[in-house]
Design an enzyme around this catalytic site. Structure first.
Site, mmCIF file in Angstrom:
data_model
loop_
_atom_site.group_PDB
_atom_site.id
_atom_site.type_symbol
_atom_site.label_atom_id
_atom_site.label_comp_id
_atom_site.label_asym_id
_atom_site.label_seq_id
_atom_site.Cartn_x
_atom_site.Cartn_y
_atom_site.Cartn_z
ATOM 1 N N ASP A 125 -25.446 -17.937 8.981
ATOM 2 C CA ASP A 125 -24.847 -18.678 10.089
ATOM 3 C C ASP A 125 -24.286 -17.767 11.164
ATOM 4 O O ASP A 125 -23.837 -16.659 10.889
ATOM 5 C CB ASP A 125 -23.725 -19.578 9.563
ATOM 6 N N GLU A 138 -25.600 -33.944 7.604
ATOM 7 C CA GLU A 138 -25.507 -32.686 6.857
ATOM 8 C C GLU A 138 -24.041 -32.296 6.826
ATOM 9 O O GLU A 138 -23.442 -32.048 7.872
ATOM 10 C CB GLU A 138 -26.302 -31.583 7.557
ATOM 11 N N TYR A 186 -36.993 -28.755 5.812
ATOM 12 C CA TYR A 186 -36.193 -28.322 6.960
ATOM 13 C C TYR A 186 -36.869 -27.089 7.531
ATOM 14 O O TYR A 186 -36.876 -26.033 6.896
ATOM 15 C CB TYR A 186 -34.785 -27.995 6.472
#
Lengths: 408, 263
Positions: B60, B49, B175
């Site tokens: 994040d 990734e 994911y």
């Protein structure tokens, strides 16, 4: 669809939260179910008489609405042209228009059973309003504020703390309003079950831009009624300052279909709208992009990286603008201009001296544009600007710029 | 068959779980990041990734955000991030590269232009955090048409009613975000994650990879055991940020990969 709807500017957003190409729901999957739930709850509340009854009760008895519509006689004489009116939203409880929206969102949060409220704030006005309403209802309140703003808006930080809120200085990124919004979103994504995110402006993922606009539209609704009483007709021009654009959207929205009314939004021109990006004029100096859940005009570099704005006013210091403004700009229903720090400071001082009103730096931008255009307009032209906040919070900043030593 | 599909087919034949490693392009500078990337397959990484830096990475934590800042300060761009893929492909034509980031740099470049460049550079998949199924027309559908997999995040808040919508236009793999929160913070518990993975696998034939909050070889092993593989990002980026040499970073990645592969 009937013709009158096709011809209306008031039907947006569509079911995908779009105003034309702007708006939308650009959020992570974790948040998506939350904003869908919020949308469903808001759609329900919007048509629920008891919801609006509670709003109007609090607007009247807690906020002090309706705010007056004031004819600025000396300023009008001084400028020597158009008649200048001010919508006095700075007289609201907590000193700005922000509380109109906060009440709506907190009533909604209570209906949804949320017990913890988070907010971002720039100048601190939205943070203070959120802390205030949370105190009134006994809700936990956490306010994210850029570390730089914590420093330059110290009085509002102390007010929030007095009201029982936890103020978290944001140091991530560059520690500004956009970073405060990032951290509020990070908090929300982490505390999905009990937390309600009370956004302070007409930006963010759908349904926020529409919902915040609807809660702020009381400004324009009252203005319309008051102007009919005062002048027997609608104003020719309405003007408001724009950071994210909530006070402006609140004033503009009820007038969108009154095509004889000119609409002007005033962005923060900082040191001047130039290549050095020392301003916050997203429409005048930016281009479309995606940030904080919506597509809108953004200050960004060639690679799509978001740039920092610059303004004397912490409340306008945001690199984006509400998507409905972006749409109104593109279709030409509203005009958007920029006013520099210097021009805003001059308007600030003139307003103090001429009208005995200490304005916030945000509406000082709107007033500066009034000063620019009023002298050249005929005496029967009516301008109404939104005095969306009072300047108590800004006296330290202004003193510094005017070279006045507050310690002396 | 895409490189991602081929990789999972090969892993299945070997009876192994996938180990996916995340690094930020341009961190701590262009050459250092590239050296790490080139060494990942030999360190046991099955899928890479590649983080596309963005000024406002809302999903994040501090580790990835700081990595993005370092990269941007060093002049990293979308174009230079695609250069990573090109340079990597000079020696490796099988390890899948999934570009992970936020939409605005891609939107700014223009979706059609970006997809043409990404395809040519050897990018196999995209994970774009701020593009939920509701915005599929933006990039997801055009990417699939261009032959690039669009990998969707499923989260603890994705309930059964919503899951089909999330899976609908997903390809490559799913994911699963193991925690409600941001990258690099809360620790994922395999006991919490296992039923969620089972719930997703009941609705799709795609492999389910689990990420967010996995920091150690032990955690990589326990999470890989209950899924088709696992992703580690912040723990690796943290080492890079501390100034560990590419060799030391890759030794650490090897321990994580061994953990995942021992599941």
């Amino acid at each position: 669809m009937p013709d009158d709807l096709l011809n209306s500017f008031m039907t947006g957003p569509d079911e995908n939260g779009r105003f034309g190409d702007f708006g939308g729901r650009f959020v992570s999957e974790t948040l998506m179910p939350l904003i869908l739930e919020l949308e469903a709850q808001y759609e329900h509340a919007k048509t629920d008489d008891s919801f609006w009854a509670e709003m109007h009760h609090l607007w009247t008895h807690y906020v002090g609405r309706p705010s007056p519509l004031y004819f600025a006689e000396r300023l009008t004489d001084h400028l020597g042209g158009a008649r200048v009116y001010m919508k006095r939203d700075e007289l609201n409880h907590t000193g700005a228009h922000k509380i109109n929206n906060v009440l709506g969102q907190i009533i909604l949060a209570r209906r949804m059973g949320k017990t913890r409220i988070i907010a971002e704030t720039g100048a601190g006005q939205h943070g203070v309003a959120t802390a205030t309403v949370c105190a009134k209802f006994g809700l936990q309140c956490v306010v994210y504020m850029g570390a730089h703003d914590v420093e330059r808006q110290a009085p509002n930080v102390f007010r929030m703390k007095l009201l029982g809120a936890e103020v978290i200085p944001v140091t991530s990124g560059r520690g500004t309003l956009k970073d405060a919004m990032n951290d509020a979103l990070r908090d929300w994504v982490t505390n999905v079950r009990d937390t309600f995110y009370c956004i302070g402006t007409v930006a963010g993922p759908h349904p926020y831009p529409a919902m915040v606009r609807d809660f702020q539209a009381i400004i324009g609704q009252e203005t319309k009624k008051q102007m009919m009483e005062a002048e027997g007709r609608l104003p020719d021009t309405i003007i408001a300052a724009i950071g994210g654009g909530s006070n402006a959207m609140g004033l503009f929205y009820p007038f969108l279909d009154d095509k004889e009314v000119g609409i002007i939004g005033v962005e923060a021109g900082g040191k001047g709208v130039n290549m050095k990006m020392e301003h916050c004029a997203s429409l005048t100096g930016g281009r479309p992009g995606v940030l904080h859940g919506n597509r809108t005009y953004l200050l960004q570099d060639d690679d799509g990286q978001i740039l920092e704005g610059f303004s004397i006013s912490a409340g306008l210091d945001y690199p984006g603008i509400g998507p409905e403004h972006a749409w109104l700009h593109d279709i030409g229903r509203a005009e958007y201009v920029a006013i520099t720090d210097k021009e805003a400071l001059e308007a600030f001082q003139l307003c103090c001296a001429m009208e005995g009103i200490i304005p916030a730096l945000e509406p000082s931008h709107a007033l500066a544009h009034v000063m620019k255009i009023a002298p050249d307009l005929p005496a029967d032209h009516i301008i109404c600007m939104n005095m969306c906040g009072r300047g108590d919070k800004d006296i330290f900043t202004v003193a510094k710029h005017l070279g006045f030593d507050m310690q002396a | 068959m895409s490189r991602i599909d081929a990789k999972f087919a090969a892993l299945k034949d070997d009876g192994r779980k996938a180990f996916v490693a995340y690094i930020m392009a341009g961190d701590t500078d262009f050459e250092t990041g590239l050296e790490v990337m080139k060494g990942l397959p030999d360190a046991g990484v099955d899928i890479i990734e590649l983080g596309l830096p963005f000024t406002d990475p809302m999903a994040d934590g501090a580790t990835i955000q700081l990595a993005g800042q370092r990269a941007l300060e060093g002049g990293q761009t979308l174009a230079k991030t695609l250069d990573y893929a090109r340079r990597f492909r000079e020696n490796d034509d099988t390890t899948p590269i999934v570009l992970m980031g936020y939409y605005n740099p891609i939107y700014s470049r223009g979706v059609d232009r970006f997809l043409a460049e990404a395809t040519e550079a050897g990018i196999d998949g995209l994970i774009i955090v701020d593009l939920p199924p509701e915005e599929d027309d933006e990039l997801c559908i055009p990417a699939q048409k261009a032959g690039i997999n669009f990998i969707r995040l499923a989260t603890p808040t994705t309930d059964d009613k919503r899951l089909p919508k999330v899976l609908q236009n997903t390809s490559g793999f799913v994911y699963y975000v193991s925690v409600t929160g941001i990258t690099g913070t809360a620790e994922a518990q395999s006991s919490d994650v296992a039923p969620e993975v089972a719930r997703i696998k009941a609705k799709t034939d795609l492999p389910v990879i689990v990420g967010f909050g996995i920091k150690t070889p032990q955690a990589a092993r326990s999470i890989a055991a209950i899924a088709d593989g696992t992703v580690v990002g912040s723990a690796i980026v943290d080492r890079i940020g501390k100034g560990d040499s590419p060799k030391d970073v890759l030794s650490f990645v090897r321990t994580l990969a061994d953990g995942a592969h021992s599941a």
